[in-house]
Scaffold this active site. Structure first.
Site: not given
Lengths: 351, 346
Positions: B78, B147
């Site tokens: 990321e 999440h």
């Protein structure tokens, strides 16, 4: 191709291996270009000294990270680059900026927080940039510029341009996740990027012996299937040769190269440094390998400059930095009214 | 509108201009496809966006249309990918990076917050960083604590970023195309529960301006300010409240930075009561900012009751569905809170 670590010379270890061929830089660059390189080294040295003097006289505001002793690394790496090639730099970035062609006047004004500086006083020493001339900026975050250079290389590749992106960073940055992610991405996408690690032995006070899992940063290239090249970072010619080889590889579509420039910063990390982590003897031993005197010796030995030329070049650089300091002193401060003007780009709404 | 039935099938013919419906995810996909077609500088990056079509299938089929050079699977990196997007934007490309979950963008905060948001300013306005970071947000899918977060207020705290959070398919397409036109970095947050929601979406490209809120439902008794999934929950609550005689105005923020203070102030002056409904953790969240903004504005004098914040619980998002629901405002919570607020007086 089997990735290997090529040791051209290692100032820390055994005698340097003898290059098979004479240095390429002497045949590629004219005497005038090499003398310009020498001038840039003197500009960097004097710029840093002027910054240091300003600090000692209580005239500076923020911090600074001086690159005295690392001039060959910056100038040699940038020597083969053109204005359309990109660099990213570090908190110790004055030298990279000058090597890439920045105007010391605008740099010193930025260092002094003046409106006439490269960033109109918004950035200061750690954020000098000259995007128009391919300098995507110094960076206050260790390893922050490495993936940015990979992105610039991706854009170059997408547009089919004949350029490269070169990222300067230090040995400390090689322990950041961004370094590893960026090298992996550059390798899998075969991007025209050159990673130049300036290993000056210390990440602030922490020595590479205490912080690095490998002997050389270049050893990590193997993990990313690219050549890892160790260069004497105090030699302009060796640096230029290594970057030219990396550019050949990039232009051929073969992807990135990791160059480790072994060098040394003769000053402390920043203005707070008391040199508690290294010995006077070590500093003096590196001072004896001064990259400027060494390059002058190279130029004179090859008949490319005379001793008188070198003195004239040094004096011209000294005069240019004196003029830059004067320009900065004469420049206005930024207007507080414009504090918010560069946070966002002015936009015209589309229907 | 009336249309003749087909003589052969008996079905209504499809009129694409008026009744064309797409899901939120399809609307985003259409915007991405149109952007890729219109501008060769545009490309997509992200984890599993090409062959797999993205974790939420937003980019499904784009690889087949545009190839691997324009729709790029990245390694699970990321931070590196965000930096690559920033560098590509600086060098003249128009990257759109998808984070698989907003939670994973925390790994890239350095590049988003220190680099993308600040480069234009630090460099004295001499360049822009036209990058769009997309990310699914929010709870309601059993994703648990790592999440399911709603961290949009983090980004909205950073000058240099724009933060967009559409609540319906029409805005999803229009705001995404506006984000792509924008010369500055835009955080584009997509609530997971909205991906399958359908709504009217015109086929031709159009823009919904960044920084402009919408009045999703006009009303007179109290103002609810919401974004993303909380807009539809507030609209549902408003229906129930209408039956109880409480006429709610629902403002859909659409953009968290820059905040459309004008629309909120005008609404509060009209209704005299304000409630902020948001999924992010209540303390120091977007509702705190809106409350303080109203307290500092001349709308404060119009208030007939204290401002009320209905935000996420002071806990990570839990897994068990009963706990997960309890951790973020639901329709019944909004109804109950609005009823309390409607009765309160300063």
């Amino acid at each position: 191709m089997t990735p290997t670590t090529h040791v051209t010379s290692d100032p820390d270890g055994a005698p340097a291996s003898q290059p098979v061929n004479p240095p390429r830089a002497f045949s590629v660059f004219s005497a005038a270009e090499l003398k310009t390189a020498l001038k840039k080294m003197y500009l960097i040295r004097r710029f840093e000294e002027a910054a240091e003097e300003a600090y000692q006289r209580g005239l500076t505001y923020g911090t600074m990270h001086l690159s005295i002793g690392q001039e060959a690394s910056a100038v040699g790496a940038c020597l083969p680059l053109g204005p359309s090639d990109y660099i990213t730099s570090t908190h110790r970035g004055h030298g990279h900026c000058i090597a890439k062609g920045a105007d010391p006047k605008l740099m010193f004004a930025e260092f002094s927080g003046k409106e006439t500086g490269y960033c109109h006083g918004r950035g200061g020493s750690m954020h000098i940039a000259d995007v128009e001339n391919g300098n995507l900026g110094a960076n206050g975050i260790v390893a922050g510029g490495i993936p940015i250079a990979v992105g610039a290389a991706l854009s170059i590749k997408k547009r089919g341009l004949p350029n490269v992106a070169l990222s300067f960073f230090g040995d400390g940055a090689a322990n950041e996740g961004a370094f590893h992610e960026a090298l992996n991405i550059a390798s899998i996408w075969k991007l025209p990027v050159i990673f130049v690690c300036e290993n000056n032995k210390y990440a602030m006070s922490t020595s590479i012996e205490r912080a690095l899992s490998v002997k050389n940063v270049a050893d990590r290239a193997v993990a990313y299937s690219m050549p890892g090249v160790i260069v004497d970072g105090n030699s302009v010619i060796d640096m230029a040769d290594a970057v030219m080889a990396a550019m050949d590889r990039a232009h051929a579509g073969l992807g990135p190269t990791l160059i480790e420039s072994k060098t040394y910063r003769l000053r402390g990390h920043s203005r707070s440094d008391r040199n508690r982590y290294r010995t006077r003897e070590e500093i003096e031993s590196w001072a004896a390998r001064d990259p400027i005197g060494r390059f002058e010796g190279d130029l004179i030995a090859h008949g490319l400059a005379t001793a008188a030329d070198c003195i004239a070049i040094r004096e011209a650089a000294e005069a240019e930095i004196a003029a830059a300091v004067q320009f900065s002193n004469d420049s206005p401060l930024p207007s507080v009214d414009h504090l918010l003007s560069d946070v966002y780009t002015p936009v015209e709404a589309k229907p | 509108m009336t249309a003749p039935l087909s003589a052969t099938t008996g079905a209504l013919p499809v009129d694409p201009t008026a009744t064309r419906e797409l899901s939120f995810a399809e609307a985003l996909r259409e915007a991405l496809g149109q952007a890729l077609e219109a501008d060769e500088r545009v490309f997509l990056m992200g984890e599993d966006i090409a062959i797999y079509g993205g974790a939420f299938q937003v980019t499904l089929g784009l690889l087949e249309r545009f190839g691997h050079d324009r729709v790029m699977d990245t390694p699970i990196s990321e931070l590196g990918s965000a930096g690559v997007a920033v560098g590509a934007a600086l060098a003249g490309s128009r990257p759109i990076l998808e984070f698989q979950f907003q939670d994973f963008a925390t790994l890239a905060m350095e590049q988003i917050v220190n680099q993308a948001a600040k480069i234009r300013f630090m460099f004295g306005g001499k360049c822009s960083v036209p990058v769009v970071f997309r990310a699914p947000t929010g709870s309601g899918t059993g994703g648990a604590a790592q999440h399911s977060q709603s961290l949009e207020a983090w980004y909205a705290h950073v000058p240099g970023l724009k933060v967009v959070q559409p609540s319906n398919p029409y805005d999803a397409k229009g705001l995404l195309l506006a984000a792509l036109d924008d010369p500055d970095p835009v955080m584009f947050f997509e609530h997971k529960l909205l991906y399958k929601v359908k709504g009217h979406v015109p086929e031709a490209p159009y823009r919904v301006p960044i920084g402009k809120a919408a009045i999703a439902r006009p009303g007179t008794h109290l103002t609810i300010v919401a974004s993303a999934i909380m807009v539809s929950r507030s609209l549902e609550a408003a229906k129930e409240l209408a039956e109880k005689g409480i006429d709610v105005e629902v403002i859909d923020l659409r953009t968290l930075r820059p905040l459309d203070t004008e629309t909120i102030i005008a609404s509060v002056k009209k209704t005299t009561r304000l409630m902020c409904v948001y999924e992010g953790v209540k303390t120091l969240g977007i509702g705190a900012e809106i409350s303080a903004m109203i307290a500092e504005s001349d709308a404060f004098d119009y208030l007939d009751a204290p401002i009320l914040r209905l935000g996420g619980a002071e806990s990570p998002i839990p897994y068990s569905p009963i706990l997960e629901k309890a951790a973020v405002p639901q329709v019944a919570d909004i109804v109950a809170a609005a009823e309390r607020l409607a009765k309160k007086r300063v």
